[in-house]
Design an enzyme around this catalytic site. Structure first.
Site, PDB file in Angstrom:
ATOM      1  N   ARG A 231      37.560  34.821  35.689  1.00 42.69           N
ATOM      2  CA  ARG A 231      38.760  34.241  35.094  1.00 42.69           C
ATOM      3  C   ARG A 231      38.975  32.827  35.635  1.00 42.69           C
ATOM      4  O   ARG A 231      38.657  32.539  36.799  1.00 42.69           O
ATOM      5  CB  ARG A 231      39.979  35.109  35.406  1.00 42.69           C
ATOM      6  CG  ARG A 231      39.788  36.547  34.992  1.00 42.69           C
ATOM      7  CD  ARG A 231      41.078  37.310  34.973  1.00 42.69           C
ATOM      8  NE  ARG A 231      41.658  37.525  36.290  1.00 42.69           N
ATOM      9  CZ  ARG A 231      42.688  38.335  36.518  1.00 42.69           C
ATOM     10  NH1 ARG A 231      43.258  38.977  35.508  1.00 42.69           N
ATOM     11  NH2 ARG A 231      43.166  38.496  37.726  1.00 42.69           N
TER      12      ARG A 231
ATOM     13  N   ASP B  42      46.717  38.627  33.114  1.00 39.55           N
ATOM     14  CA  ASP B  42      46.453  40.060  33.271  1.00 39.55           C
ATOM     15  C   ASP B  42      46.530  40.835  31.964  1.00 39.55           C
ATOM     16  O   ASP B  42      47.454  41.598  31.713  1.00 39.55           O
ATOM     17  CB  ASP B  42      47.405  40.668  34.314  1.00 39.55           C
ATOM     18  CG  ASP B  42      47.112  40.152  35.702  1.00 39.55           C
ATOM     19  OD1 ASP B  42      46.015  39.621  35.914  1.00 39.55           O
ATOM     20  OD2 ASP B  42      47.972  40.264  36.583  1.00 39.55           O
TER      21      ASP B  42
ATOM     22  N   ASP C 179      38.737  51.584  44.042  1.00 36.16           N
ATOM     23  CA  ASP C 179      37.367  51.070  44.121  1.00 36.16           C
ATOM     24  C   ASP C 179      37.237  49.576  43.881  1.00 36.16           C
ATOM     25  O   ASP C 179      36.176  48.991  44.094  1.00 36.16           O
ATOM     26  CB  ASP C 179      36.452  51.830  43.153  1.00 36.16           C
ATOM     27  CG  ASP C 179      36.917  51.756  41.698  1.00 36.16           C
ATOM     28  OD1 ASP C 179      37.591  50.770  41.330  1.00 36.16           O
ATOM     29  OD2 ASP C 179      36.607  52.683  40.930  1.00 36.16           O
ATOM     30  N   GLY C 180      38.310  48.934  43.408  1.00 41.87           N
ATOM     31  CA  GLY C 180      38.242  47.490  43.183  1.00 41.87           C
ATOM     32  C   GLY C 180      37.375  47.071  42.008  1.00 41.87           C
ATOM     33  O   GLY C 180      37.092  45.884  41.837  1.00 41.87           O
TER      34      GLY C 180
ATOM     35  N   GLY D 232      48.777  42.856  45.477  1.00 46.18           N
ATOM     36  CA  GLY D 232      47.766  41.882  45.884  1.00 46.18           C
ATOM     37  C   GLY D 232      46.529  41.954  45.016  1.00 46.18           C
ATOM     38  O   GLY D 232      46.432  42.742  44.067  1.00 46.18           O
TER      39      GLY D 232
ATOM     40  N   ASP E 116      54.502  41.010  39.035  1.00 46.74           N
ATOM     41  CA  ASP E 116      53.241  40.581  39.632  1.00 46.74           C
ATOM     42  C   ASP E 116      52.249  40.099  38.579  1.00 46.74           C
ATOM     43  O   ASP E 116      51.198  39.550  38.932  1.00 46.74           O
ATOM     44  CB  ASP E 116      52.618  41.719  40.452  1.00 46.74           C
ATOM     45  CG  ASP E 116      52.462  43.001  39.663  1.00 46.74           C
ATOM     46  OD1 ASP E 116      53.495  43.632  39.383  1.00 46.74           O
ATOM     47  OD2 ASP E 116      51.325  43.375  39.313  1.00 46.74           O
ATOM     48  N   ASN E 117      52.594  40.259  37.308  1.00 43.51           N
ATOM     49  CA  ASN E 117      51.736  39.767  36.226  1.00 43.51           C
ATOM     50  C   ASN E 117      52.303  38.511  35.571  1.00 43.51           C
ATOM     51  O   ASN E 117      51.828  38.119  34.506  1.00 43.51           O
ATOM     52  CB  ASN E 117      51.555  40.851  35.153  1.00 43.51           C
ATOM     53  CG  ASN E 117      50.775  42.041  35.656  1.00 43.51           C
ATOM     54  OD1 ASN E 117      50.009  41.929  36.602  1.00 43.51           O
ATOM     55  ND2 ASN E 117      50.980  43.199  35.045  1.00 43.51           N
TER      56      ASN E 117
ATOM     57  N   GLY F 106      43.772  43.406  44.361  1.00 49.38           N
ATOM     58  CA  GLY F 106      43.093  44.644  44.722  1.00 49.38           C
ATOM     59  C   GLY F 106      41.700  44.770  44.145  1.00 49.38           C
ATOM     60  O   GLY F 106      40.890  45.555  44.632  1.00 49.38           O
ATOM     61  N   ARG F 107      41.407  44.016  43.112  1.00 50.59           N
ATOM     62  CA  ARG F 107      40.057  44.022  42.533  1.00 50.59           C
ATOM     63  C   ARG F 107      39.659  42.626  42.064  1.00 50.59           C
ATOM     64  O   ARG F 107      38.863  42.477  41.144  1.00 50.59           O
ATOM     65  CB  ARG F 107      39.967  45.012  41.375  1.00 50.59           C
ATOM     66  CG  ARG F 107      40.992  44.814  40.266  1.00 50.59           C
ATOM     67  CD  ARG F 107      40.745  45.788  39.148  1.00 50.59           C
ATOM     68  NE  ARG F 107      41.775  45.697  38.115  1.00 50.59           N
ATOM     69  CZ  ARG F 107      41.706  46.306  36.940  1.00 50.59           C
ATOM     70  NH1 ARG F 107      40.644  47.043  36.653  1.00 50.59           N
ATOM     71  NH2 ARG F 107      42.679  46.196  36.069  1.00 50.59           N
TER      72      ARG F 107
END
Length: 535
Positions: free
Chosen positions: A216, A302, A165-166, A130, A292-293, A132-133
């Site tokens: 982005r 990514d 930490d994202g 997901g 996922d990329n 995550g950052r």
């Protein structure tokens, strides 16, 4: 059990059988394998919102507030992209815009959100990943009518951060910012970047670094992994709404077709094949080709441990975290097809209620990848060699040239660029084109065959051919040592090299004599810069 429940249960079992037959992670998938104008400008307050992905609601995403970034500083604002979005570039220095692009205040009238997905990472299934950052901070309509999504990367933790930490570090953020725009200028489908914001906030990776946030921009950030998440978690009822969203927004010519899901997946597979053909012929290594990329629009997503090859090596691995070389340069086409098989597996329930029919449809779609890739990559190699058409024997000619480059560890980008200097009106050695070559005897024999091939199709206007070749063989690419120089300066508070590279890479095919040094191979001491998944 009622007849309705029994029928539903039988359907689920059938689909799962079909899924199993599509292959497991890390194994050969499916039934085959690949062989080798003047526009009105808007302020950020006035840019028209177009919240379509957000309208999907839960469970596709959840609202999340960004974590404020202390002492933000704008390293670079992409005015060219801002104009395309319809933003007023005179606001580039606006403190409010900086706060928005740092994640310190929301885009007006839009609540940021993070989406959930899963994926195969280095061939291993990971059931939940997901954003995550990353946070989607806006969906806008441009003056040209296009819909674009804006996403902050490095904006703090989300429910999908897995305890991390994202944040993104300045080093990786500069690399992504520069490369996404470099790829766009090369004509490669890609997400792009609007802004790069830095902060002195410490971030802990291999060492202590400082934080940064990139904004982005993409028509969509939906990935193969979004569909994998709902499929593998048994939430098949969520596949169709997500697919319908993607089709309605990005493949509208398919939305009224009764076979719209199969037609859409076919286009995704073909776009992916053509994308990787471009990667290969520019010597670009992605480095982390996890599902996922991978974009359902066929975009490059990514940018992490990527690299444009300097010395050509077919087994080049640009990610020092890739210990087994899964994503080596030569393997990228096959991995692209394997990733498509994962998407097809995850979308089997959309194709048919019949086990056999779903598998047959998916197999047919899967098998489109190899011929599309082969045709696309050969057309691009032919363009790089200046040929009018692809002929029998051209693949052998390309492979012989690459073998010569590999034996001498010759520079990939420069060697192809120099070929435009070869003349067909003379059999003299192509002196200017030999400067990257070690095996000159083999090279001169190859040049003789190359001239013969050009003459065979009447391709003897050397000046016209040189112009064509120089429009497809770049003079400048984002070499690792160039990115590293920009990183080191920015870390010291000097953002000028980022701006300089942005100007240079916006015109990769132009000579730009004042920038000649940026076309040179890296010096010996900088040839082994390593990048990892944290890059």
């Amino acid at each position: 059990m009622t007849e309705t429940r029994k029928a539903r249960s039988d359907t689920v079992r059938s689909r799962r059988k079909a899924s199993a037959r599509l292959g497991q992670a890390g194994r050969a998938p499916l039934r085959s394998e690949i062989m080798h104008g003047f526009l009105p400008r808007h302020s950020h307050r006035e840019l028209p919102l177009a919240p379509r992905y957000k309208a999907l609601g839960e469970p596709y995403h959840v609202p999340v507030s960004a974590t404020p970034l202390p002492e933000p500083r704008m390293i670079h604002f992409n005015k060219s992209l801002a104009l395309e979005l319809g933003l007023d570039v005179s606001e580039a220095d606006s403190p409010k815009l900086l706060e928005i692009l740092a994640g310190n205040r929301p885009w007006p009238k839009y609540e940021p959100l993070a989406s959930v997905y899963a994926g195969h990472q280095f061939g291993v299934w990971v059931p939940q990943l997901g954003d995550g950052r990353a946070l989607m901070i806006a969906e806008v309509r441009t003056p040209a009518g296009a819909r674009m999504e804006l996403q902050l990367k490095g904006s703090g933790p989300t429910p999908y951060s897995r305890g991390l930490d994202g944040r993104a570090v300045l080093r990786s953020s500069i690399r992504e910012y520069l490369c996404s725009e470099a790829m766009h200028a090369l004509g490669v489908p890609t997400a792009r970047c609007l802004s790069l914001v830095a902060s002195p906030e410490p971030v802990y990776r291999e060492t202590v670094e400082t934080a940064a946030v990139v904004c982005r921009v993409s028509p969509s950030f939906v990935r193969f992994g979004h569909f994998e998440f709902y499929y593998h978690n048994g939430q098949w009822q969520h596949l169709a709404p997500l697919a319908d969203h993607v089709i309605d927004e990005h493949f509208p010519h398919l939305k009224d077709r009764p076979d719209r899901y199969a037609a859409w997946l076919g286009e995704v597979v073909e776009r992916t094949a053509r994308l990787i053909a471009q990667w290969q012929t520019f010597g670009f290594c992605h480095g982390v080709m996890n599902t996922d990329n991978f974009s359902v629009l066929g975009l490059t997503l990514d940018y992490g441990p990527f690299g444009f090859m300097d010395a050509f090596r077919q087994y080049h691995v640009c990610n020092h975290s890739d210990f087994e070389g899964r994503y080596a340069f030569y393997a990228q086409p096959e991995i692209g097809q394997w990733n498509c098989s994962r998407l097809l597996r995850a979308t089997l329930p959309l194709l048919s209620d019949s086990e056999e029919e779903a598998l047959d449809i998916a197999t047919g779609i899967f098998e489109r990848y190899a011929p599309v890739y082969s045709q696309a990559v050969m057309r691009r190699w032919a363009d790089k060699l200046g040929f009018y058409e692809v002929r029998e024997g051209d693949a052998d000619l390309v492979n012989r040239f690459l073998a010569i480059l590999q034996r001498g560890k010759s520079d990939f980008t420069r060697s192809f660029r120099h070929l435009s200097k070869v003349r067909t009106d003379s059999d003299e050695p192509a002196t200017g084109a030999r400067e990257e070559i070690v095996d000159l005897e083999a090279y001169d024999a190859w040049i003789a065959d190359y001239r013969t091939r050009l003459r065979a199709e009447g391709n003897t206007n050397d000046e016209a051919r040189a112009r064509r070749m120089n429009r497809v063989n770049p003079k400048y690419v984002l070499r690792n040592h160039l990115a590293q120089a920009a990183i080191e300066k920015a870390q010291a508070g000097d953002d000028s090299e980022v701006a300089k590279l942005m100007r240079l890479l916006a015109r990769p095919f132009d000579e730009q004599p004042e920038m000649e040094a940026y076309a040179a191979p890296p010096p010996e001491e900088l040839r082994h810069i390593e990048v990892s998944c944290s890059s």
